[in-house]
Design a protein around this motif. Structure first.
Motif, PDB file in Angstrom:
ATOM      1  N   ALA A 156       0.428   1.935  -5.560  1.00  0.00           N
ATOM      2  CA  ALA A 156      -0.862   1.274  -5.751  1.00  0.00           C
ATOM      3  C   ALA A 156      -1.763   1.606  -4.575  1.00  0.00           C
ATOM      4  N   LEU A 157      -3.026   1.891  -4.856  1.00  0.00           N
ATOM      5  CA  LEU A 157      -3.979   2.259  -3.816  1.00  0.00           C
ATOM      6  C   LEU A 157      -5.006   1.145  -3.650  1.00  0.00           C
ATOM      7  N   SER A 158      -5.013   0.540  -2.455  1.00  0.00           N
ATOM      8  CA  SER A 158      -5.908  -0.579  -2.185  1.00  0.00           C
ATOM      9  C   SER A 158      -7.316  -0.110  -1.845  1.00  0.00           C
ATOM     10  N   GLY A 159      -8.282  -0.968  -2.109  1.00  0.00           N
ATOM     11  CA  GLY A 159      -9.650  -0.684  -1.721  1.00  0.00           C
ATOM     12  C   GLY A 159     -10.027  -1.354  -0.420  1.00  0.00           C
ATOM     13  N   ALA A 160      -9.147  -2.169   0.127  1.00  0.00           N
ATOM     14  CA  ALA A 160      -9.408  -2.873   1.387  1.00  0.00           C
ATOM     15  C   ALA A 160      -8.082  -3.357   1.929  1.00  0.00           C
ATOM     16  N   SER A 161      -8.064  -3.773   3.183  1.00  0.00           N
ATOM     17  CA  SER A 161      -6.851  -4.334   3.763  1.00  0.00           C
ATOM     18  C   SER A 161      -6.672  -5.762   3.265  1.00  0.00           C
ATOM     19  N   ALA A 162      -5.447  -6.268   3.378  1.00  0.00           N
ATOM     20  CA  ALA A 162      -5.161  -7.623   2.919  1.00  0.00           C
ATOM     21  C   ALA A 162      -5.970  -8.668   3.688  1.00  0.00           C
ATOM     22  N   ASP A 163      -6.342  -8.354   4.925  1.00  0.00           N
ATOM     23  CA  ASP A 163      -7.093  -9.310   5.742  1.00  0.00           C
ATOM     24  C   ASP A 163      -8.553  -9.413   5.316  1.00  0.00           C
ATOM     25  N   SER A 164      -9.094  -8.364   4.701  1.00  0.00           N
ATOM     26  CA  SER A 164     -10.526  -8.367   4.401  1.00  0.00           C
ATOM     27  C   SER A 164     -10.846  -8.336   2.913  1.00  0.00           C
ATOM     28  N   ALA A 165      -9.853  -8.189   2.044  1.00  0.00           N
ATOM     29  CA  ALA A 165     -10.106  -8.033   0.616  1.00  0.00           C
ATOM     30  C   ALA A 165     -10.554  -9.349  -0.007  1.00  0.00           C
ATOM     31  N   ASP A 166     -11.339  -9.233  -1.086  1.00  0.00           N
ATOM     32  CA  ASP A 166     -11.741 -10.418  -1.845  1.00  0.00           C
ATOM     33  C   ASP A 166     -10.589 -10.971  -2.670  1.00  0.00           C
ATOM     34  N   VAL A 167      -9.708 -10.075  -3.120  1.00  0.00           N
ATOM     35  CA  VAL A 167      -8.542 -10.472  -3.909  1.00  0.00           C
ATOM     36  C   VAL A 167      -7.323  -9.738  -3.360  1.00  0.00           C
ATOM     37  N   VAL A 168      -6.237 -10.478  -3.104  1.00  0.00           N
ATOM     38  CA  VAL A 168      -4.961  -9.878  -2.718  1.00  0.00           C
ATOM     39  C   VAL A 168      -4.026  -9.986  -3.916  1.00  0.00           C
ATOM     40  N   ALA A 169      -3.521  -8.853  -4.387  1.00  0.00           N
ATOM     41  CA  ALA A 169      -2.679  -8.822  -5.579  1.00  0.00           C
ATOM     42  C   ALA A 169      -1.274  -8.366  -5.204  1.00  0.00           C
ATOM     43  N   ARG A 170      -0.328  -9.296  -5.259  1.00  0.00           N
ATOM     44  CA  ARG A 170       1.084  -8.940  -5.083  1.00  0.00           C
ATOM     45  C   ARG A 170       1.576  -8.442  -6.434  1.00  0.00           C
TER      46      ARG A 170
END
Length: 379
Positions: free
Chosen positions: A244-258
């Motif tokens: 999976a390729l994230s668009g932001a880090s977990a600290d700054s993302a609007d949504v964190v998807a596990r």
């Protein structure tokens, strides 16, 4: 030495992620600012890996770039620590890496890995077809050929060879593609005299080698099967390795998807069983998505796509069933479980979960084996 062709920075990160998924890692790639990325990996046996990626070809990686990263990785108990770049490593960082059990990957090492393990098709997803950087031939060729060879070359139907080679690079000689390079057909001379006088030494060497090979094989018709044989072979295995390729880090993302994923031939939702279309398999992706505390979050089913072998697939609609009952909207701080399914070719072996750039909010993916991929589970 075989050197990997230069890739765009994001594609280089994506390639490294795919490289690990093919080695049975579950991966997650995240940007870390200042042109850096992290690729996190975990295997089923609990082994953890971490790649610091500096994808620029202009960078010279020194000890200062990696010392803090290595200390952080060791503190977290990471088993496999890697630093990768398309630039260069200076001598100091190579010594540091040796002393701290860190693997360094540049385009030379990656090129050798691709060649040794037959991973050319993985690279071609991110290029126009080139896999390895072509070194310019620095020597000329004496063109006072022995008379029998020259007569044999002169007797070859070069015009026919030109036409047989027309499709080798996808060009037709009528202006398509990069006109500065031209197709191999366009580089082939129309006569032996043109070959001697009009081409740079490196091109002359290649062209004469091609012509002599054709001569040795006895017929220009042999070029047909050679070209046709360049296609990749179908993949096998029991499932699709998913990253999976994230668009932001977990600290700054609007949504964190596990997230977690599995491959299956059919899917049961309630009392209904859905079979994958002929020649395809299902990839089921389940997510526990959490919106940031400050604002609502949005991650719709249509925003998720699955990329495999350079092709992107939208979700597979299922009659009277959906894993996005909430429409992909999450209240501030709310966590909710959603799932979706993609239909991919049966021979697909790897793929990457992505979020469409049109999605309103940024999403960080974090792989979690504890997330159930059973659509009938509520947790």
């Amino acid at each position: 030495m075989t050197r990997l062709v230069e890739l765009e920075p994001a594609k280089f990160v994506h390639f490294l992620s795919d490289l690990w998924t093919q080695r049975n890692w579950q991966t997650n790639a995240q940007p870390r600012g200042e042109g850096r990325y992290l690729v996190q990996g975990q295997r089923g046996d609990g082994t953890k890996g971490l790649i610091l990626v500096l994808p620029s070809v202009e960078v010279t990686v020194g000890k200062g770039h990696v010392k803090g990263f290595v200390a952080h990785a060791k503190k977290r108990g990471i088993d496999t620590v890697v630093v990768a770049t398309q630039g260069e490593f200076d001598d100091a960082v190579r010594g540091f890496a040796t002393n701290h059990d860190v693997t360094l990957l540049d385009r030379d090492e990656l090129g050798e890995t691709v060649a040794d393990e037959g991973l050319e098709q993985t690279v071609k997803q991110y290029t126009d077809g080139d896999v390895f950087e072509t070194a310019e031939v620095e020597f000329g060729l004496p063109f006072d050929l022995p008379e029998p060879v020259e007569e044999a070359l002169a007797s070859l139907p070069i015009a026919a060879v030109r036409e047989r080679l027309a499709g080798l690079t996808g060009g037709d000689g009528d202006g398509g593609g990069d006109s500065s390079k031209g197709s191999l057909r366009d580089r082939l001379p129309s006569s032996v005299d043109d070959l001697k006088s009009g081409s740079p030494p490196s091109v002359r060497v290649v062209v004469v080698a091609v012509l002599l090979l054709v001569l040795a094989l006895g017929s220009v018709a042999v070029l047909g099967p050679m070209v046709d044989g360049l296609g990749g072979s179908g993949g096998g295995g029991s499932g699709v390795a998913v990253s999976a390729l994230s668009g932001a880090s977990a600290d700054s993302a609007d949504v964190v998807a596990r997230w977690n994923a599995r491959t299956t031939e059919s899917l049961q939702v309630g009392n209904q069983t859905y079979a994958a279309p002929e020649g395809e398999r299902f990839v089921v992706v389940a997510l526990n998505a959490t919106a940031a505390d400050a604002a609502p979050g949005a991650l719709s089913q249509s925003a998720l796509v699955f990329e495999s072998d350079g092709v992107r697939y939208g979700h597979q609609p299922l009659s009277n069933a959906t894993g996005f009952d909430n429409g992909g909207l999450f209240a501030p701080g709310e966590s909710a479980r959603v799932w979706t399914v993609f239909a991919v070719p049966r021979n697909a072996t790897t793929g990457t979960l992505l979020v469409q750039p049109t999605n309103e909010d940024t999403v960080a993916f974090v792989h979690d084996d504890a997330v159930s991929t059973d659509p009938n589970r509520d947790d």
